[in-house]
Motif scaffolding. Structure first.
Motif, PDB file in Angstrom:
ATOM      1  N   ASN A 533       0.851  -1.190   0.000  1.00  0.00           N
ATOM      2  CA  ASN A 533       0.000   0.000   0.000  1.00  0.00           C
ATOM      3  C   ASN A 533       0.887   1.241   0.000  1.00  0.00           C
ATOM      4  OD1 ASN A 533      -1.755   2.091   0.577  1.00  0.00           O
ATOM      5  ND2 ASN A 533      -2.957   0.898   2.023  1.00  0.00           N
ATOM      6  N   GLY A 534       0.907   1.949  -1.095  1.00  0.00           N
ATOM      7  CA  GLY A 534       1.757   3.137  -1.249  1.00  0.00           C
ATOM      8  C   GLY A 534       2.207   3.236  -2.689  1.00  0.00           C
ATOM      9  N   PRO A 535       3.216   4.055  -2.930  1.00  0.00           N
ATOM     10  CA  PRO A 535       3.974   4.873  -1.994  1.00  0.00           C
ATOM     11  C   PRO A 535       3.278   6.205  -1.710  1.00  0.00           C
ATOM     12  CG  PRO A 535       4.900   5.098  -4.171  1.00  0.00           C
ATOM     13  CD  PRO A 535       3.770   4.109  -4.293  1.00  0.00           C
ATOM     14  N   GLY A 536       3.495   6.717  -0.508  1.00  0.00           N
ATOM     15  CA  GLY A 536       2.947   8.016  -0.148  1.00  0.00           C
ATOM     16  C   GLY A 536       3.940   9.133  -0.408  1.00  0.00           C
ATOM     17  N   GLY A 537       3.420  10.341  -0.487  1.00  0.00           N
ATOM     18  CA  GLY A 537       4.282  11.509  -0.640  1.00  0.00           C
ATOM     19  C   GLY A 537       4.712  11.825  -2.051  1.00  0.00           C
ATOM     20  N   LEU A 538       4.107  11.182  -3.053  1.00  0.00           N
ATOM     21  CA  LEU A 538       4.516  11.426  -4.441  1.00  0.00           C
ATOM     22  C   LEU A 538       4.259  12.862  -4.869  1.00  0.00           C
ATOM     23  CD1 LEU A 538       3.225   8.171  -6.190  1.00  0.00           C
ATOM     24  CD2 LEU A 538       5.616   8.854  -5.915  1.00  0.00           C
ATOM     25  N   SER A 539       3.113  13.409  -4.526  1.00  0.00           N
ATOM     26  CA  SER A 539       2.774  14.747  -5.012  1.00  0.00           C
ATOM     27  C   SER A 539       3.713  15.793  -4.432  1.00  0.00           C
ATOM     28  CB  SER A 539       1.320  15.074  -4.677  1.00  0.00           C
ATOM     29  OG  SER A 539       1.090  15.015  -3.288  1.00  0.00           O
ATOM     30  N   GLU A 540       4.162  15.601  -3.198  1.00  0.00           N
ATOM     31  CA  GLU A 540       5.103  16.558  -2.606  1.00  0.00           C
ATOM     32  C   GLU A 540       6.470  16.479  -3.277  1.00  0.00           C
ATOM     33  OE1 GLU A 540       1.782  15.957   0.178  1.00  0.00           O
ATOM     34  OE2 GLU A 540       3.102  14.559  -0.872  1.00  0.00           O
ATOM     35  N   ASP A 777       3.285  -2.620   4.148  1.00  0.00           N
ATOM     36  CA  ASP A 777       4.695  -2.991   3.981  1.00  0.00           C
ATOM     37  C   ASP A 777       5.612  -1.834   4.357  1.00  0.00           C
ATOM     38  OD1 ASP A 777       4.300  -5.614   3.138  1.00  0.00           O
ATOM     39  OD2 ASP A 777       4.099  -5.042   1.041  1.00  0.00           O
ATOM     40  N   ASN A 778       5.221  -0.629   3.963  1.00  0.00           N
ATOM     41  CA  ASN A 778       6.063   0.521   4.273  1.00  0.00           C
ATOM     42  C   ASN A 778       6.115   0.794   5.771  1.00  0.00           C
ATOM     43  OD1 ASN A 778       7.197   1.725   1.807  1.00  0.00           O
ATOM     44  ND2 ASN A 778       5.073   1.855   1.152  1.00  0.00           N
ATOM     45  N   GLU A 779       5.105   0.345   6.509  1.00  0.00           N
ATOM     46  CA  GLU A 779       5.114   0.512   7.959  1.00  0.00           C
ATOM     47  C   GLU A 779       5.818  -0.647   8.651  1.00  0.00           C
ATOM     48  OE1 GLU A 779       0.967   3.100   7.883  1.00  0.00           O
ATOM     49  OE2 GLU A 779       0.926   0.926   8.211  1.00  0.00           O
ATOM     50  N   GLN A 902     -11.465  -4.763  -2.056  1.00  0.00           N
ATOM     51  CA  GLN A 902     -10.212  -5.211  -1.453  1.00  0.00           C
ATOM     52  C   GLN A 902      -9.086  -5.117  -2.480  1.00  0.00           C
ATOM     53  OE1 GLN A 902     -11.185  -5.717   1.714  1.00  0.00           O
ATOM     54  NE2 GLN A 902     -13.208  -5.463   0.783  1.00  0.00           N
ATOM     55  N   THR A 903      -7.948  -4.570  -2.081  1.00  0.00           N
ATOM     56  CA  THR A 903      -6.791  -4.501  -2.966  1.00  0.00           C
ATOM     57  C   THR A 903      -5.913  -5.719  -2.698  1.00  0.00           C
ATOM     58  OG1 THR A 903      -6.857  -2.097  -2.878  1.00  0.00           O
ATOM     59  CG2 THR A 903      -4.845  -3.111  -3.718  1.00  0.00           C
ATOM     60  N   PRO A 904      -5.656  -6.556  -3.709  1.00  0.00           N
ATOM     61  CA  PRO A 904      -4.983  -7.843  -3.472  1.00  0.00           C
ATOM     62  C   PRO A 904      -3.460  -7.723  -3.415  1.00  0.00           C
ATOM     63  CG  PRO A 904      -5.594  -7.674  -5.774  1.00  0.00           C
ATOM     64  CD  PRO A 904      -6.109  -6.421  -5.109  1.00  0.00           C
ATOM     65  N   TYR A 905      -2.954  -6.992  -2.413  1.00  0.00           N
ATOM     66  CA  TYR A 905      -1.506  -6.935  -2.257  1.00  0.00           C
ATOM     67  C   TYR A 905      -0.958  -8.338  -2.005  1.00  0.00           C
ATOM     68  CZ  TYR A 905      -2.194  -1.902  -1.973  1.00  0.00           C
ATOM     69  OH  TYR A 905      -2.535  -0.605  -2.257  1.00  0.00           O
ATOM     70  N   VAL A 906       0.222  -8.610  -2.537  1.00  0.00           N
ATOM     71  CA  VAL A 906       0.788  -9.953  -2.424  1.00  0.00           C
ATOM     72  C   VAL A 906       0.929 -10.353  -0.965  1.00  0.00           C
ATOM     73  CG1 VAL A 906       2.823 -11.366  -2.919  1.00  0.00           C
ATOM     74  CG2 VAL A 906       1.933  -9.800  -4.658  1.00  0.00           C
ATOM     75  N   TYR A 907       1.382  -9.421  -0.134  1.00  0.00           N
ATOM     76  CA  TYR A 907       1.392  -9.646   1.313  1.00  0.00           C
ATOM     77  C   TYR A 907       0.201  -8.880   1.882  1.00  0.00           C
ATOM     78  CZ  TYR A 907       3.298 -10.481   5.989  1.00  0.00           C
ATOM     79  OH  TYR A 907       3.490 -10.919   7.284  1.00  0.00           O
ATOM     80  N   PRO A 908      -0.818  -9.559   2.417  1.00  0.00           N
ATOM     81  CA  PRO A 908      -2.020  -8.858   2.894  1.00  0.00           C
ATOM     82  C   PRO A 908      -1.676  -7.789   3.934  1.00  0.00           C
ATOM     83  CG  PRO A 908      -2.426 -11.212   2.750  1.00  0.00           C
ATOM     84  CD  PRO A 908      -0.948 -11.024   2.523  1.00  0.00           C
ATOM     85  N   GLN A 909      -2.374  -6.664   3.847  1.00  0.00           N
ATOM     86  CA  GLN A 909      -2.098  -5.512   4.706  1.00  0.00           C
ATOM     87  C   GLN A 909      -3.263  -4.543   4.600  1.00  0.00           C
ATOM     88  OE1 GLN A 909       1.080  -2.989   2.411  1.00  0.00           O
ATOM     89  NE2 GLN A 909       1.166  -5.115   1.687  1.00  0.00           N
ATOM     90  N   GLU A 910      -3.179  -3.444   5.344  1.00  0.00           N
ATOM     91  CA  GLU A 910      -4.213  -2.419   5.280  1.00  0.00           C
ATOM     92  C   GLU A 910      -4.446  -2.006   3.831  1.00  0.00           C
ATOM     93  OE1 GLU A 910      -6.933   0.517   5.524  1.00  0.00           O
ATOM     94  OE2 GLU A 910      -6.427  -0.859   7.153  1.00  0.00           O
ATOM     95  N   ASN A 911      -5.720  -1.975   3.444  1.00  0.00           N
ATOM     96  CA  ASN A 911      -6.057  -1.635   2.061  1.00  0.00           C
ATOM     97  C   ASN A 911      -7.526  -1.272   1.986  1.00  0.00           C
ATOM     98  OD1 ASN A 911      -7.789  -3.983   0.586  1.00  0.00           O
ATOM     99  ND2 ASN A 911      -6.515  -4.877   2.202  1.00  0.00           N
ATOM    100  N   GLY A 912      -7.915  -0.731   0.866  1.00  0.00           N
ATOM    101  CA  GLY A 912      -9.327  -0.604   0.534  1.00  0.00           C
ATOM    102  C   GLY A 912     -10.061   0.577   1.111  1.00  0.00           C
TER     103      GLY A 912
END
Length: 1004
Positions: A533-540, A777-779, A902-912
């Motif tokens: 889930n990410g990446p964050g901060g792209l617009s900045e 994953d990023n967390e 649901q977003t099917p990330y390969v490693y399940p994590q916060e999504n959606g």
């Protein structure tokens, strides 16, 4: 006391390890000189040897070489497809292990570091295939060409050894007998060799002959090599062409009226090539009688560094790039041309304009497609030695003279193979190999051979040898400092943990090099780790790139998740990652860090990136009735785009039409006028949104007519706040206590603890405060997940302290806290009703020491019947969005099945999560629920609990329960990119503080 020599025991030495041929520093033997791949397109015939070969796998390298004899009986061997990687072949039940297993490590070598030696256990693949040399080839030479073999291989024809080669992702040619008739080709491939120390490239280890093999006929005057020089002078609009060739010949370009001898220059008016306008001219190289003709694809462009900027054809370019590994979930690094083309079409359709070939030269067909479609390419050497970092860089090849020839060999083969690709605008020496004199040796050779492209190597932070300043994964603040020319002197620059509050520039190691670096352009060769889930901060980041001319963009890590399909005993398949194949050491799912999933479906991260880097800026002034259109292309005008507008109220499109926009040159802006729309009063009280889109006016190579390139939204001028629920309505429903229940409007509560149990005819249960979310994953890798768990946010206990009725409201006071901690969240739920809906106000007051704690979310979760199946909402969508990944969310009405949310990330994590939701309706076969925000909330709906999601390691671990779990959140923390790079920016952190929020629940 010394033992007298006469009584020393005699020694019978049974074994002494002598390095094998695969354990030496010699990169090649018996091979032809490297040459341009485009030289292979001549009129001389060729024969593909791709197909099924006889194959045998041995566990060690010291297997006898008798299999190379022509008379050897290999009838008992298996057959194996070439090209392929032997570890990816599965048995009839779809299980791996037939020829060993794939293994994933990011940094660590999967063998002891003992240069140049490797373990005795060294999987060794032997191949045999028969081929025929046609009678018509007897008048010239025959060349056997391998495009890629991992990691060391030796070749025999008819039992005669031709030589050996290393450099897994680079071509090798051997001259073979031109005698017509049948011949036997034998090849031995060792998985591990001395060369493996140079190929630690954050990917699966996949041994075998994984690229094409071909037999080439070379007539007497065959084109041995050629070098196309095609520059462009932006001040005159003319291009200069010179083609070097061995042997000499003539070059014609009919469209330009060119007919010259090789080695001769000519200057004529031309249209230049760029990634936005990839203009190619068809030419022909002819070496005359007994020679061959060779078609040329010629693009005119010039790359220079000037004013601390990389300029192409006189203009600064902004790289909106991605790092690309070669990967296919079924074929590993044996990627078909069709898949390559599909990838490029996806990239172009998502506004990506640049590719860094990480961390090796790609299959040459990929560069052909980049020339044709238009992508800026950073071509990178087949070199990474990251694993030496764990040995404090001792014996690192970068500064070891024993490796100079091998590293130069790899550099030369890359440059010679790819030198005629106009899309290649930067040579990169390799990746994450530390610093040393061999970097200088490679850079010096390139400058002597091809001075037309700048040179990159990220670890040369001083720019001792290279031309481009490129420090990966720097924070936004550091990048802005570089844009302003205020970055620290080395070595302080490398201290990425330095904060702006404690920042003090240090003393430069070398003032002259420090000054050179400050005069040099900068880009992030890697940034924004697209893991899960990410990446964050792209617009900045993008705002900084666009603000400062020196900061020329970057390349997101990376393009694709490297998940391998693996089958469960019940037949279900999932995508596997490191550790799923019994590796001794591994780096888990760090190999799944792409903008597209393994099956090449775009992730939410790719959709976010597309929006952030869109080449047209669209902003509106509803009061003035105008739209400003800004052309962010570097070269192209907006003549290829068509513009349209729509007006929606409450998510319903009321009117739409085309927008007349004048042709806007690159870098310029224009203003267009919106139509005047008069709405009836019944509509004008709703929330109105203008949407303006820019789409392809006609079909292109990468997308069809109407494909959306960019869009903008802004509020309509008649917008008035919608009165939701009972925010401003008098309370008319009085609570009624009957036995063990309390009723308020449509709500029914347990009198014992104040729990909501029904809303009209809809069963509801376990509504409670939620501050925990499953880490992304990023967390997990570098972010706040460990601190959240240490704080106990994943194991909170809820206690009802008191409940009472006051002023027609039901109050339920609770304490929410974790075992072993005294900090708590005092939470009061206040319920009231206007008779139709049920208003919930939640007041949260942190108690105890929360000063060093952040939380991932703040909201409530409730359980609903599994019969609910769809959600319709008005807010951002249709995809997921989080505070620092919300640019791609269009405000409107959206409708999805809960399973599709649901977003099917390969490693399940916060999504959606769906953000900025004004209202949502959850419906199914029975009673439903409407939720209204005050003014908005973030919505998540799942068929499993947060705890279920937290325990899952693969998608197949998630099984639907007989409930729907609905999260209604006041706020979420940003996701950042801390698995590599910075965490969420400060404005996206969520810190405990006294907070209130409200929603209105209505039965449907």
């Amino acid at each position: 006391m010394a033992i007298p020599p006469t009584i020393l025991p005699s020694i019978t030495r049974l074994h002494t390890h002598h390095p094998g041929a695969h354990e030496t520093f010699v990169p090649q033997s018996g091979v032809a000189a490297p040459r341009a791949y485009s030289s292979l397109r001549g009129s001389a015939p060729a024969l593909s040897l791709n197909g099924d070969w006889a194959f045998r796998l041995s566990p060690r390298a010291d297997v006898p070489e008798d299999f190379a004899a022509p008379e050897y009986d290999a009838s008992s061997w298996d057959t194996l497809a070439v090209p392929s990687s032997w570890v990816l072949h599965r048995d009839a039940e779809g299980q791996y292990g037939k020829y060993g297993y794939p293994a994933y490590q990011n940094i660590k070598f999967p063998f002891p570091i003992d240069v140049p030696l490797v373990p005795d256990a060294n999987p060794t693949g032997d191949y045999r295939v028969a081929f025929d040399v046609p009678e018509s080839w007897s008048g010239g030479k025959v060349v056997l060409r391998f495009e890629g073999v991992e990691s060391w291989f030796k070749v025999w024809v008819d039992g005669v050894a031709l030589g050996h080669s290393t450099g897994s992702r680079l071509p090798t040619e051997f001259e073979v007998p031109a005698t017509p008739g049948k011949h036997i080709l034998a090849v031995r491939v060792h998985q591990w060799s001395a060369a493996s120390y140079l190929e630690d490239q954050d990917q699966w280890w996949l041994p075998g002959i994984f690229r094409d093999v071909a037999l080439l006929y070379r007539p007497a005057r065959a084109i041995t090599d050629h070098f196309v020089h095609a520059s462009y002078d932006h001040t005159t609009g003319k291009g200069t062409l010179k083609v070097e060739c061995s042997p000499e010949g003539r070059v014609t370009v009919p469209e330009l009226g060119i007919d010259i001898a090789t080695g001769e220059s000519i200057t004529v008016p031309v249209a230049p090539w760029s990634a936005e306008t990839p203009r190619l001219y068809d030419g022909l190289l002819d070496t005359g009688a007994n020679g061959e003709t060779l078609p040329l694809k010629i693009g005119f462009r010039t790359v220079v560094i000037h004013d601390a900027q990389i300029k192409v054809n006189g203009k600064r370019v902004l790289f909106k790039g991605v790092n690309r590994h070669e990967f296919d979930p079924a074929r590993g690094r044996s990627v078909s041309r069709e898949t390559m083309e599909h990838d490029i079409q996806l990239m172009k359709a998502h506004n990506i304009n640049a590719v860094r070939c990480s961390h090796y030269p790609p299959h040459p067909a990929f560069l052909d497609l980049c020339d044709e479609y238009g992508l800026w390419v950073v071509d990178e050497g087949d070199f990474e030695t990251h694993g030496f970092e764990l040995a404090q860089w001792r014996d690192n090849p970068t500064d070891d003279p024993r490796w100079t020839d091998a590293l130069l060999n790899r550099t030369q083969r890359m440059v010679e193979r790819d030198k005629n690709h106009v899309s290649v605008v930067i040579w990169s020496l390799g990746n994450e190999g530390g610093m040393g004199k061999n970097i200088g040796a490679m850079a010096d050779w390139i400058r002597r051979r091809d001075s037309s492209r700048p040179i990159h190597y990220e670890r040369d932070l001083e720019l001792r040898y290279v031309d481009i300043f490129s420090h990966m994964y720097l924070s936004h603040w550091h990048v802005e400092q570089i844009g302003q020319g205020k970055e620290a002197a080395l070595p302080d620059l490398a201290q990425e943990s330095v904060s702006k509050d404690t920042y003090e520039p240090g003393k430069a190691l070398d003032p002259a090099l420090d000054a050179k670096r400050r005069r040099s352009p900068y880009f992030l060769c890697e940034y924004a780790h697209a893991m899960g889930n990410g990446p964050g901060g792209l617009s900045e980041y993008q705002a900084i790139f666009e603000k400062y001319t020196r900061t020329q963009g970057g390349f997101v890590w990376e393009w694709i998740d490297h998940g391998l399909p693996k089958r469960l005993p019940d037949g279900r398949e999932y995508f596997a990652y490191g550790g799923d194949f019994g590796e001794e050491i591994h780096d888990s799912n760090f190999v799944c860090d792409g903008l597209v999933f393994p099956d090449r479906r775009p992730s939410p991260g790719l959709l976010e990136y597309k929006k952030v880097i869109e080449p047209v800026g669209i902003s509106g002034d509803a009061k003035a009735g105008t739209v400003t259109i800004r052309n962010k292309y570097d070269f192209a005008s907006l003549s290829g785009l068509a513009f349209a507008w729509s007006l929606a109220v409450g998510g319903q499109v009321i009117e739409s039409g085309t927008l007349e926009v004048p042709d806007v040159a690159a870098g310029e802006s224009a203003t267009a006028r919106l139509p005047e729309i008069i709405l009836p009063p019944s509509l004008a009280i709703g929330e109105g949104v203008w949407t303006v889109t820019a789409s392809l006016a006609k079909a292109t190579l990468y997308a069809g007519r109407g494909h959306e390139v960019a869009w903008g939204q802004f509020p309509a001028r008649f917008t008035a706040p919608t009165r939701l629920g009972i925010d401003h309505s008098p309370v008319i429903a009085q609570p009624k206590v009957t036995g063990d229940t309390v009723a308020i409007g449509p709500g029914t509560f347990r009198a014992s603890d104040g729990a909501l149990v029904a809303l009209g005819g809809l069963e509801v249960s376990d509504l409670r405060l939620e501050v925990w979310r499953v880490p992304t994953d990023n967390e997990r890798f570098g972010g706040d997940a460990a601190r959240w768990r240490a704080t106990g946010l994943d194991r909170l206990h809820h206690r009802t302290d008191s409940m009472w009725i006051q002023d027609a409201c039901l109050f339920v006071s609770t304490r929410v806290s974790a075992a072993a901690h005294d900090r708590a969240l005092h939470t009061t739920y206040r319920w009231s009703s206007d008779g139709e809906g049920l208003r919930l106000n939640v007041a949260v007051i942190p108690k105890g020491d929360w000063k060093d704690v952040t939380i991932p979310r703040l909201g409530v979760v409730l359980e609903l019947p599994s019969s609910l199946s769809h959600v319709r909402w008005f807010g951002a969508g249709p995809g997921e969005s989080y505070p620092d990944t919300k640019r791609a969310g269009k405000i409107g009405a959206h409708d999805l099945a809960i399973d599709d949310m649901q977003t099917p990330y390969v490693y399940p994590q916060e999504n959606g999560a769906r953000g900025d939701v004004r209202w949502a309706e959850v419906r199914g076969s029975g009673a439903g629920l409407r939720v209204e925000g005050a003014p908005s909330f973030t919505l998540t709906a799942r068929r499993w609990t947060t705890a279920d999601l937290d325990k899952a390691m693969h998608a197949t671990d998630l099984e639907a329960r007989d409930k729907v779990y609905l999260n209604l959140d006041k706020a979420h923390a940003g996701v950042g990119t801390a698995s590599c790079g910075p965490g969420p920016l400060p404005q996206y952190l969520l810190r405990p503080s006294p907070t209130e929020f409200s929603v209105v629940l209505k039965p449907l």
